[in-house]
Design a protein around this motif. Structure first.
Motif, PDB file in Angstrom:
ATOM      1  N   LYS A  35      17.260 -15.084  22.762  1.00 37.77           N
ATOM      2  CA  LYS A  35      17.117 -15.642  24.059  1.00 37.77           C
ATOM      3  C   LYS A  35      18.478 -15.601  24.854  1.00 37.77           C
ATOM      4  O   LYS A  35      18.488 -15.201  25.902  1.00 37.77           O
ATOM      5  N   ASP A  36      19.378 -16.035  24.061  1.00 37.27           N
ATOM      6  CA  ASP A  36      20.864 -16.188  24.882  1.00 37.27           C
ATOM      7  C   ASP A  36      21.123 -14.683  25.136  1.00 37.27           C
ATOM      8  O   ASP A  36      21.915 -14.566  26.453  1.00 37.27           O
ATOM      9  N   LYS A  37      21.390 -13.662  24.288  1.00 37.66           N
ATOM     10  CA  LYS A  37      21.699 -12.410  24.663  1.00 37.66           C
ATOM     11  C   LYS A  37      20.757 -11.831  26.047  1.00 37.66           C
ATOM     12  O   LYS A  37      21.291 -11.010  26.708  1.00 37.66           O
ATOM     13  N   ALA A  38      19.224 -12.056  25.755  1.00 37.33           N
ATOM     14  CA  ALA A  38      18.645 -11.410  26.879  1.00 37.33           C
ATOM     15  C   ALA A  38      19.036 -12.111  28.267  1.00 37.33           C
ATOM     16  O   ALA A  38      19.189 -11.639  29.130  1.00 37.33           O
ATOM     17  N   MET A  39      19.108 -13.598  28.161  1.00 34.86           N
ATOM     18  CA  MET A  39      19.480 -14.265  29.291  1.00 34.86           C
ATOM     19  C   MET A  39      20.980 -13.492  29.913  1.00 34.86           C
ATOM     20  O   MET A  39      21.064 -13.498  31.202  1.00 34.86           O
ATOM     21  N   ALA A  40      21.746 -13.441  29.088  1.00 38.09           N
ATOM     22  CA  ALA A  40      23.160 -13.053  29.599  1.00 38.09           C
ATOM     23  C   ALA A  40      23.133 -11.515  30.279  1.00 38.09           C
ATOM     24  O   ALA A  40      23.548 -11.165  31.276  1.00 38.09           O
ATOM     25  N   LYS A  41      22.209 -10.690  29.478  1.00 31.13           N
ATOM     26  CA  LYS A  41      22.118  -9.319  30.051  1.00 31.13           C
ATOM     27  C   LYS A  41      21.185  -9.201  31.350  1.00 31.13           C
ATOM     28  O   LYS A  41      21.540  -8.423  32.242  1.00 31.13           O
ATOM     29  N   LEU A  42      20.058 -10.382  31.191  1.00 29.96           N
ATOM     30  CA  LEU A  42      19.498 -10.146  32.600  1.00 29.96           C
ATOM     31  C   LEU A  42      20.456 -10.661  34.034  1.00 29.96           C
ATOM     32  O   LEU A  42      20.365 -10.087  34.925  1.00 29.96           O
ATOM     33  N   GLU A  43      21.096 -11.718  33.613  1.00 33.82           N
ATOM     34  CA  GLU A  43      22.217 -12.260  34.723  1.00 33.82           C
ATOM     35  C   GLU A  43      22.891 -11.197  34.999  1.00 33.82           C
ATOM     36  O   GLU A  43      23.221 -11.117  36.206  1.00 33.82           O
ATOM     37  N   GLU A  44      23.395 -10.441  34.038  1.00 38.43           N
ATOM     38  CA  GLU A  44      24.555  -9.203  34.356  1.00 38.43           C
ATOM     39  C   GLU A  44      23.564  -8.350  35.240  1.00 38.43           C
ATOM     40  O   GLU A  44      24.320  -7.693  36.074  1.00 38.43           O
ATOM     41  N   MET A  45      22.569  -7.994  34.836  1.00 36.41           N
ATOM     42  CA  MET A  45      21.722  -6.846  35.458  1.00 36.41           C
ATOM     43  C   MET A  45      21.515  -7.165  36.901  1.00 36.41           C
ATOM     44  O   MET A  45      21.506  -6.271  37.779  1.00 36.41           O
ATOM     45  N   PHE A  46      20.984  -8.216  37.258  1.00 37.15           N
ATOM     46  CA  PHE A  46      20.926  -8.726  38.509  1.00 37.15           C
ATOM     47  C   PHE A  46      22.027  -9.028  39.490  1.00 37.15           C
ATOM     48  O   PHE A  46      22.003  -8.611  40.648  1.00 37.15           O
TER      49      PHE A  46
END
Length: 128
Positions: A35-46
């Protein structure tokens, strides 16, 4: 999908993904990540894309809300849920804002585009 569901898809301004959906393109996607890696990548992506403006991030609840800056005004809520270790579900809720009460499938297209971008960063898992 029935004819009624197909027509309804184009004459609404909202689309969201869920575990069991009539439209196969709007079924929840699972990825091999935490979950933490997905949240970090989504935040970076947006934040890296000029199209999106991050509104709020709740890491405790696994939610990110985003607005679009250009083109049609769209409000997106991303929900990240870790189902098992290294099995994380990512769901979207997309609402288009316009003078008309429908968006001709624009919300569905945005969800499909976002899933395509996420597929480039994480390994998709089967929907079992």
């Amino acid at each position: 999908m029935s004819l009624r569901q197909t027509v309804a898809k184009y004459f609404t301004n909202h689309a969201e993904t869920r575990e069991r959906h009539d439209d196969p393109a709007l079924v929840s996607h699972y990825y091999k990540t935490t979950k933490d890696k997905a949240m970090a990548k989504l935040e970076e992506m947006f934040s890296d894309q000029q199209l999106y403006d991050l509104n709020a991030i709740s890491k405790e609840h696994g939610e990110i809300s985003v607005y679009t800056k250009k083109g049609r005004k769209v409000f997106i809520i991303v929900t990240v849920i870790m189902v098992r270790p290294f099995q994380t579900a990512i769901d979207f809720s997309v609402t288009s804002e316009s003078a008309l009460p429908f968006d001709f499938g624009h919300s569905n297209k945005i969800i499909q585009q976002l899933y395509a971008q996420i597929d480039q960063h994480f390994t998709p898992l089967d929907r079992n």
